[in-house]
Scaffold this motif. Structure first.
Motif, PDB file in Angstrom:
ATOM      1  N   GLY A 197     -13.179 -31.664  12.081  1.00 11.52           N
ATOM      2  CA  GLY A 197     -12.066 -31.983  12.959  1.00 11.52           C
ATOM      3  C   GLY A 197     -12.244 -33.319  13.655  1.00 11.52           C
ATOM      4  O   GLY A 197     -11.286 -34.086  13.821  1.00 11.52           O
ATOM      5  N   THR A 198     -13.481 -33.618  14.047  1.00 15.51           N
ATOM      6  CA  THR A 198     -13.765 -34.877  14.734  1.00 15.51           C
ATOM      7  C   THR A 198     -13.573 -36.068  13.813  1.00 15.51           C
ATOM      8  O   THR A 198     -12.963 -37.079  14.199  1.00 15.51           O
ATOM      9  CB  THR A 198     -15.198 -34.858  15.293  1.00 15.51           C
ATOM     10  N   THR A 199     -14.072 -35.971  12.593  1.00 16.71           N
ATOM     11  CA  THR A 199     -13.916 -37.099  11.669  1.00 16.71           C
ATOM     12  C   THR A 199     -12.454 -37.262  11.250  1.00 16.71           C
ATOM     13  O   THR A 199     -11.985 -38.392  11.042  1.00 16.71           O
ATOM     14  CB  THR A 199     -14.805 -36.934  10.422  1.00 16.71           C
ATOM     15  N   LEU A 200     -11.720 -36.155  11.163  1.00 19.14           N
ATOM     16  CA  LEU A 200     -10.287 -36.255  10.900  1.00 19.14           C
ATOM     17  C   LEU A 200      -9.598 -37.009  12.025  1.00 19.14           C
ATOM     18  O   LEU A 200      -8.771 -37.911  11.794  1.00 19.14           O
ATOM     19  CB  LEU A 200      -9.679 -34.861  10.762  1.00 19.14           C
ATOM     20  N   ALA A 201      -9.922 -36.652  13.269  1.00 19.28           N
ATOM     21  CA  ALA A 201      -9.305 -37.299  14.431  1.00 19.28           C
ATOM     22  C   ALA A 201      -9.661 -38.781  14.476  1.00 19.28           C
ATOM     23  O   ALA A 201      -8.787 -39.630  14.737  1.00 19.28           O
ATOM     24  CB  ALA A 201      -9.763 -36.603  15.712  1.00 19.28           C
ATOM     25  N   PHE A 202     -10.920 -39.123  14.229  1.00 18.09           N
ATOM     26  CA  PHE A 202     -11.333 -40.526  14.249  1.00 18.09           C
ATOM     27  C   PHE A 202     -10.657 -41.322  13.137  1.00 18.09           C
ATOM     28  O   PHE A 202     -10.256 -42.468  13.330  1.00 18.09           O
ATOM     29  CB  PHE A 202     -12.852 -40.635  14.118  1.00 18.09           C
ATOM     30  N   THR A 203     -10.537 -40.713  11.968  1.00 15.56           N
ATOM     31  CA  THR A 203      -9.877 -41.386  10.846  1.00 15.56           C
ATOM     32  C   THR A 203      -8.428 -41.684  11.186  1.00 15.56           C
ATOM     33  O   THR A 203      -7.924 -42.793  10.951  1.00 15.56           O
ATOM     34  CB  THR A 203      -9.949 -40.524   9.573  1.00 15.56           C
ATOM     35  N   ALA A 204      -7.735 -40.702  11.759  1.00 18.92           N
ATOM     36  CA  ALA A 204      -6.333 -40.893  12.135  1.00 18.92           C
ATOM     37  C   ALA A 204      -6.201 -41.969  13.203  1.00 18.92           C
ATOM     38  O   ALA A 204      -5.275 -42.796  13.161  1.00 18.92           O
ATOM     39  CB  ALA A 204      -5.750 -39.574  12.637  1.00 18.92           C
ATOM     40  N   GLU A 205      -7.128 -41.977  14.152  1.00 21.90           N
ATOM     41  CA  GLU A 205      -7.075 -42.977  15.213  1.00 21.90           C
ATOM     42  C   GLU A 205      -7.287 -44.385  14.660  1.00 21.90           C
ATOM     43  O   GLU A 205      -6.580 -45.331  15.033  1.00 21.90           O
ATOM     44  CB  GLU A 205      -8.132 -42.675  16.276  1.00 21.90           C
ATOM     45  N   VAL A 206      -8.269 -44.520  13.763  1.00 20.99           N
ATOM     46  CA  VAL A 206      -8.545 -45.822  13.166  1.00 20.99           C
ATOM     47  C   VAL A 206      -7.368 -46.305  12.319  1.00 20.99           C
ATOM     48  O   VAL A 206      -6.985 -47.478  12.352  1.00 20.99           O
ATOM     49  CB  VAL A 206      -9.836 -45.752  12.309  1.00 20.99           C
ATOM     50  N   GLN A 207      -6.759 -45.399  11.580  1.00 24.20           N
ATOM     51  CA  GLN A 207      -5.648 -45.774  10.695  1.00 24.20           C
ATOM     52  C   GLN A 207      -4.386 -46.158  11.459  1.00 24.20           C
ATOM     53  O   GLN A 207      -3.632 -47.028  11.030  1.00 24.20           O
ATOM     54  CB  GLN A 207      -5.344 -44.627   9.729  1.00 24.20           C
ATOM     55  N   THR A 208      -4.147 -45.472  12.584  1.00 24.18           N
ATOM     56  CA  THR A 208      -2.901 -45.704  13.324  1.00 24.18           C
ATOM     57  C   THR A 208      -3.080 -46.571  14.563  1.00 24.18           C
ATOM     58  O   THR A 208      -2.098 -47.114  15.083  1.00 24.18           O
ATOM     59  CB  THR A 208      -2.291 -44.366  13.770  1.00 24.18           C
ATOM     60  N   GLY A 209      -4.305 -46.663  15.061  1.00 26.71           N
ATOM     61  CA  GLY A 209      -4.539 -47.370  16.307  1.00 26.71           C
ATOM     62  C   GLY A 209      -4.133 -46.571  17.528  1.00 26.71           C
ATOM     63  O   GLY A 209      -4.129 -47.085  18.642  1.00 26.71           O
ATOM     64  N   LEU A 210      -3.811 -45.283  17.317  1.00 26.63           N
ATOM     65  CA  LEU A 210      -3.360 -44.417  18.407  1.00 26.63           C
ATOM     66  C   LEU A 210      -4.273 -43.196  18.525  1.00 26.63           C
ATOM     67  O   LEU A 210      -4.310 -42.357  17.627  1.00 26.63           O
ATOM     68  CB  LEU A 210      -1.923 -43.949  18.154  1.00 26.63           C
ATOM     69  N   GLY A 211      -4.987 -43.097  19.647  1.00 24.52           N
ATOM     70  CA  GLY A 211      -5.871 -41.957  19.843  1.00 24.52           C
ATOM     71  C   GLY A 211      -5.144 -40.634  19.891  1.00 24.52           C
ATOM     72  O   GLY A 211      -5.681 -39.602  19.483  1.00 24.52           O
ATOM     73  N   ILE A 212      -3.900 -40.651  20.371  1.00 20.14           N
ATOM     74  CA  ILE A 212      -3.141 -39.406  20.504  1.00 20.14           C
ATOM     75  C   ILE A 212      -2.886 -38.771  19.140  1.00 20.14           C
ATOM     76  O   ILE A 212      -2.771 -37.542  19.029  1.00 20.14           O
ATOM     77  CB  ILE A 212      -1.810 -39.662  21.245  1.00 20.14           C
ATOM     78  N   VAL A 213      -2.799 -39.578  18.090  1.00 20.24           N
ATOM     79  CA  VAL A 213      -2.591 -39.026  16.751  1.00 20.24           C
ATOM     80  C   VAL A 213      -3.800 -38.197  16.332  1.00 20.24           C
ATOM     81  O   VAL A 213      -3.672 -37.096  15.792  1.00 20.24           O
ATOM     82  CB  VAL A 213      -2.309 -40.145  15.726  1.00 20.24           C
ATOM     83  N   GLY A 214      -4.995 -38.720  16.593  1.00 20.81           N
ATOM     84  CA  GLY A 214      -6.207 -37.958  16.296  1.00 20.81           C
ATOM     85  C   GLY A 214      -6.269 -36.677  17.094  1.00 20.81           C
ATOM     86  O   GLY A 214      -6.652 -35.627  16.583  1.00 20.81           O
ATOM     87  N   ALA A 215      -5.856 -36.749  18.368  1.00 20.07           N
ATOM     88  CA  ALA A 215      -5.870 -35.560  19.223  1.00 20.07           C
ATOM     89  C   ALA A 215      -4.899 -34.505  18.722  1.00 20.07           C
ATOM     90  O   ALA A 215      -5.163 -33.304  18.835  1.00 20.07           O
ATOM     91  CB  ALA A 215      -5.530 -35.957  20.658  1.00 20.07           C
ATOM     92  N   LEU A 216      -3.779 -34.940  18.160  1.00 26.42           N
ATOM     93  CA  LEU A 216      -2.807 -33.991  17.622  1.00 26.42           C
ATOM     94  C   LEU A 216      -3.353 -33.241  16.411  1.00 26.42           C
ATOM     95  O   LEU A 216      -2.976 -32.088  16.158  1.00 26.42           O
ATOM     96  CB  LEU A 216      -1.527 -34.735  17.220  1.00 26.42           C
ATOM     97  N   LEU A 217      -4.260 -33.868  15.663  1.00 25.84           N
ATOM     98  CA  LEU A 217      -4.793 -33.267  14.440  1.00 25.84           C
ATOM     99  C   LEU A 217      -6.077 -32.471  14.659  1.00 25.84           C
ATOM    100  O   LEU A 217      -6.342 -31.511  13.932  1.00 25.84           O
ATOM    101  CB  LEU A 217      -5.048 -34.368  13.397  1.00 25.84           C
ATOM    102  N   PHE A 218      -6.869 -32.847  15.639  1.00 25.91           N
ATOM    103  CA  PHE A 218      -8.173 -32.213  15.850  1.00 25.91           C
ATOM    104  C   PHE A 218      -8.117 -30.689  15.962  1.00 25.91           C
ATOM    105  O   PHE A 218      -8.996 -29.992  15.439  1.00 25.91           O
ATOM    106  CB  PHE A 218      -8.850 -32.792  17.101  1.00 25.91           C
TER     107      PHE A 218
END
Length: 281
Positions: free
Chosen positions: A42-63
């Motif tokens: 879940g953490t690596t999914l969230a970090f990947t989403a954040e890096v790809q979008t530049g938005l931390g909230i996207v990672g938080a939505l997926l975690f």
């Protein structure tokens, strides 16, 4: 969607805590190991989403997806058990010794599972060390140092900060575990669990099991963090903070406000009927 009353939720908390407290060590290690690895996913999914979008909230939505898998499969998450097993002890359905056994072996399982996933993930991410500039690897390394050296640089105040952030985190995480008991619908459970986990992750609070993955992963990637830094400036105070809020703000609070409320209503009902009958005579 079938909604379960808060009183029944507390009964479910007691039953869940009793079952967890009486699991054999083998199951605690296996379920704890899987729980640690899945939160790593879940953490690596969230970090990947954040890096790809530049938005931390996207990672938080997926975690929260990882948390949902853990709960639906009946795996072990010590941070959730910090609320569930104490209520079973208070209800005299489990002993303090059972509780400590669960927490100890699940933590061991978490560390083993989280570090195992960290090793596999870094092999995949860096192609066995051939890729040294991956954005997610840079993110993991920076987070590992912030979660340890960042607090160390603040001294005693850093310990207070990490402790408070751990309390705030597990207030939400334990609510996530409890919210799964508020409905009998699978989709309802998923939605109910998702909300508190999103709240904690989006605000950067400190979760002990997430840190069992991200800090060792950062160390493997070359973070300037020692094992002592990991445990003294993060893991131990975070475990304690997670424990305090789980026990007090979720376990004890819900137990004392809802336990036996239904039975009190049932006891009062005949008296109410008699009062109504007397007024009609």
């Amino acid at each position: 969607m079938t909604i379960v009353s808060p009183n029944q939720v507390v009964d479910s908390m007691i039953k869940a805590g009793e079952v967890k407290a009486k699991l054999p060590v083998k199951d605690l290690l296996i379920r704890g190991g899987l729980g640690g690895a899945l939160l790593g996913f879940g953490t690596t999914l969230a970090f990947t989403a954040e890096v790809q979008t530049g938005l931390g909230i996207v990672g938080a939505l997926l975690f929260p997806a990882a948390f949902v898998i853990i709960i639906l499969l009946g795996l072990e998450l010590v941070t959730g058990s910090f609320a569930l097993i104490p209520v079973a002890v208070m209800a005299k359905k489990a002993t303090a010794a059972n509780m400590m056994k669960n927490w100890f072996w699940v933590i061991v399982g978490h560390v083993l599972g989280a570090v195992f996933y960290a090793i596999l993930y870094i092999i995949a991410l860096t192609q066995f060390g051939q890729v040294t500039n991956h954005a997610v690897a840079t993110k993991i390394l920076a987070v590992a140092e912030a979660k340890t050296l960042g607090y160390k640089n603040l001294g005693a105040e850093g310990l207070l900060v990490v402790f408070v952030k751990a309390m705030l985190c597990n207030w939400m995480v334990t609510l996530g575990a409890v919210m799964a008991m508020t409905t009998k619908s699978v989709m309802g459970k998923i939605a109910a669990m998702w909300l508190p986990i999103l709240i904690f992750f989006a605000q950067g609070f400190e979760h002990a099991v997430v840190n069992m993955f991200v800090i060792p992963a950062g160390m493997i990637l070359g973070a300037d963090v020692t094992i002592a830094d990991w445990w003294v400036w993060n893991q131990i105070p975070v475990l304690i903070g997670n424990l305090v809020s789980g026990v007090l703000f979720t376990g004890i609070a819900l137990y004392y406000t809802h336990k036996n409320a239904d039975s009190k209503m049932i006891l009062e009902l005949p008296q109410t009927k008699k009062a109504i009958a007397s007024t009609q005579r």
